[in-house]
Design a protein around this motif. Structure first.
Motif, short mmCIF file in Angstrom:
data_model
loop_
_atom_site.label_atom_id
_atom_site.label_comp_id
_atom_site.label_asym_id
_atom_site.label_seq_id
_atom_site.Cartn_x
_atom_site.Cartn_y
_atom_site.Cartn_z
N ARG A 402 79.81 39.17 114.33
CA ARG A 402 79.08 40.40 113.99
C ARG A 402 78.58 41.09 115.26
O ARG A 402 78.71 42.31 115.42
N SER A 403 78.02 40.32 116.17
CA SER A 403 77.50 40.89 117.42
C SER A 403 78.63 41.44 118.28
O SER A 403 78.50 42.50 118.90
N ILE A 405 81.56 42.63 117.31
CA ILE A 405 82.08 43.87 116.74
C ILE A 405 81.14 45.04 117.05
O ILE A 405 81.58 46.11 117.49
N ASP A 406 79.84 44.82 116.85
CA ASP A 406 78.86 45.91 116.99
C ASP A 406 78.60 46.29 118.44
O ASP A 406 78.37 47.47 118.74
N ASN A 407 78.65 45.33 119.34
CA ASN A 407 78.21 45.59 120.71
C ASN A 407 79.32 45.61 121.76
O ASN A 407 79.10 46.06 122.88
N VAL A 410 83.66 47.86 119.49
CA VAL A 410 83.68 49.29 119.16
C VAL A 410 83.78 50.16 120.40
O VAL A 410 84.19 51.33 120.32
#
Length: 423
Positions: A402-403, A405-407, A410
């Motif tokens: 999750r981290s 992908i988000d940080n 992207v």
């Protein structure tokens, strides 16, 4: 790659009877290739026919086109050299040497005004690959350049073990793919190459000398464009390709003298070779006259020790360092779940279903073009390690994905097909 030497011919209605018809010779997988505007010089092809991908420096005109979802690289070159390079690339692919895959040669090209045009060599575009200039982000850092030179040295050694004399080794004639924390290098230009049963010492040393001169010139060019880190000395780094090549070549080919009781040194030698990505097919052992010592020389086969093990266990076909990283995670999974006495193939199937595939499935579809799957998985593992170090405990794979992908993900460019200006 199968050797399908089909020839397609096409004659336009305006062609005169004494003209040579347009011919496409090779193994084209899409008949629409013959319908491209071959009567137009490559540099004048309309934009709607082209795909904007970063191109390296080339003495010939090179363009990319997409047909039915497949991207092809097309190089305009004389008929003699187009056919010669096609055959060399086909042989290198047959020998499983890292190089672009040839598709076909187009001959008999003629403009609408009757002017003869150069032939064209068509190759498959190597997905997720980049010319060395596209690897740069701002100034090229020393550690990035070192990884590029390592990859190029390994490629040159593999070519020489195959009996291939390159004749024009350089960063410009190479494509690079990310391979875990390193790079994997692929030959992209075989125009000056020669394939022999065995390369001579003179050819081998000349290839190294050419590589040294070419890389020095390329680094000077980068320095003039302010693309080199201030700490990089072009001459020193150009000399490193020579040092790295000789160190690897000697490791692969030198004899080792051991005491008869020191057989563990043979195992150490094999492990060093495996770490470099090479397998040992057999060992040549002979006794040194008048002593109790043995002379050992390993017979090295093609690189890809970790690639083949991962492919055999999981069906995943990835780069060597990526395979090593994935196998390390598989081995950790085996130990953590107390599966050391289980069949290796069964454990690998569980790891695929419980670890690898859930990570890949968690990536949003719109981000799949950022990196190839094995590289994504490797970077997730790296991200998990950094997060766990900062937290002082294992944060777990779900939180790491999750981290990441988000940080991280992207903000990454699409490496499958980077749209941009010519480099």
């Amino acid at each position: 790659m199968t050797d399908i030497r089909d020839t397609y011919s096409h004659r336009s209605p305006q062609s005169r009877s004494n003209q040579v018809p347009l011919q496409m010779t090779g193994a084209p997988s899409d008949p629409d290739l013959i319908r491209l505007p071959w009567d137009v010089p490559l540099e004048e092809w309309p934009e709607h026919r082209l795909v904007a991908l970063p191109r390296g420096i080339s003495r010939h005109v090179v363009r990319f086109t997409r047909i039915n979802g497949t991207v092809y690289a097309i190089k305009e070159i004389s008929e003699r050299y187009a056919k010669r390079e096609y055959r060399l690339l086909w042989d290198l692919n047959r020998l499983d040497t890292p190089s672009v895959e040839p598709v076909a040669v187009v001959t008999g090209r003629e403009s609408k005004t009757g002017e003869r045009l150069d032939s064209a060599l068509i190759t498959n575009h190597l997905q997720y690959s980049l010319p060395y200039r596209a690897v740069l982000s701002g100034a090229l850092r020393p550690e990035t350049l070192e990884r590029l030179l390592d990859a190029l040295a390994v490629l040159l050694v593999r070519l020489h073990l195959t009996g291939f004399y390159w004749g024009d080794c350089s960063l410009s004639n190479t494509l690079f793919r990310r391979d875990a924390g390193a790079f994997a290098a692929y030959l992209v230009d075989a125009e000056t190459g020669e394939l022999h049963p065995m390369i001579s010492e003179g050819q081998r040393h000349h290839d190294i000398e050419v590589a040294h001169i070419n890389i020095y010139g390329e680094l000077l060019d980068l320095e003039a464009g302010d693309l080199l880190h201030p700490s990089i000395d072009p001459l020193v780094f150009a000399e490193q390709i020579v040092e790295r090549y000789h160190r690897l070549w000697d490791e692969l080919n030198s004899d080792e003298i051991i005491e008869e009781v020191d057989w563990h040194k043979v195992d150490q030698r094999i492990r060093r070779l495996n770490t470099l990505g090479f397998d040992v097919a057999e060992m040549m052992v002979r006794r040194k006259a008048g002593t109790g010592r043995l002379i050992v020389r390993p017979k090295v086969v093609d690189a890809g020790h970790h690639q083949r093990r991962l492919l055999r266990l999981t069906g995943l076909d990835v780069e060597e360092n990526q395979a090593r990283r994935l196998l390390n995670d598989l081995d950790s999974f085996t130990v953590t779940h107390g599966l050391r006495h289980e069949d290796e193939a069964i454990v690998a199937h569980r790891w695929l279903a419980e670890v690898y595939q859930p990570v890949i499935n968690a990536i949003p579809p719109e981000l799949h073009r950022k990196l190839e799957r094995a590289q994504l998985f490797h970077e997730v593992l790296e991200h998990r390690w950094f997060l766990s170090e900062a937290a002082g405990k294992d944060v777990g794979l779900t939180a790491a994905v999750r981290s990441y992908i988000d940080n991280v993900l992207v903000h990454r460019p699409d490496e499958k097909a980077i749209i941009g200006a010519e480099l």
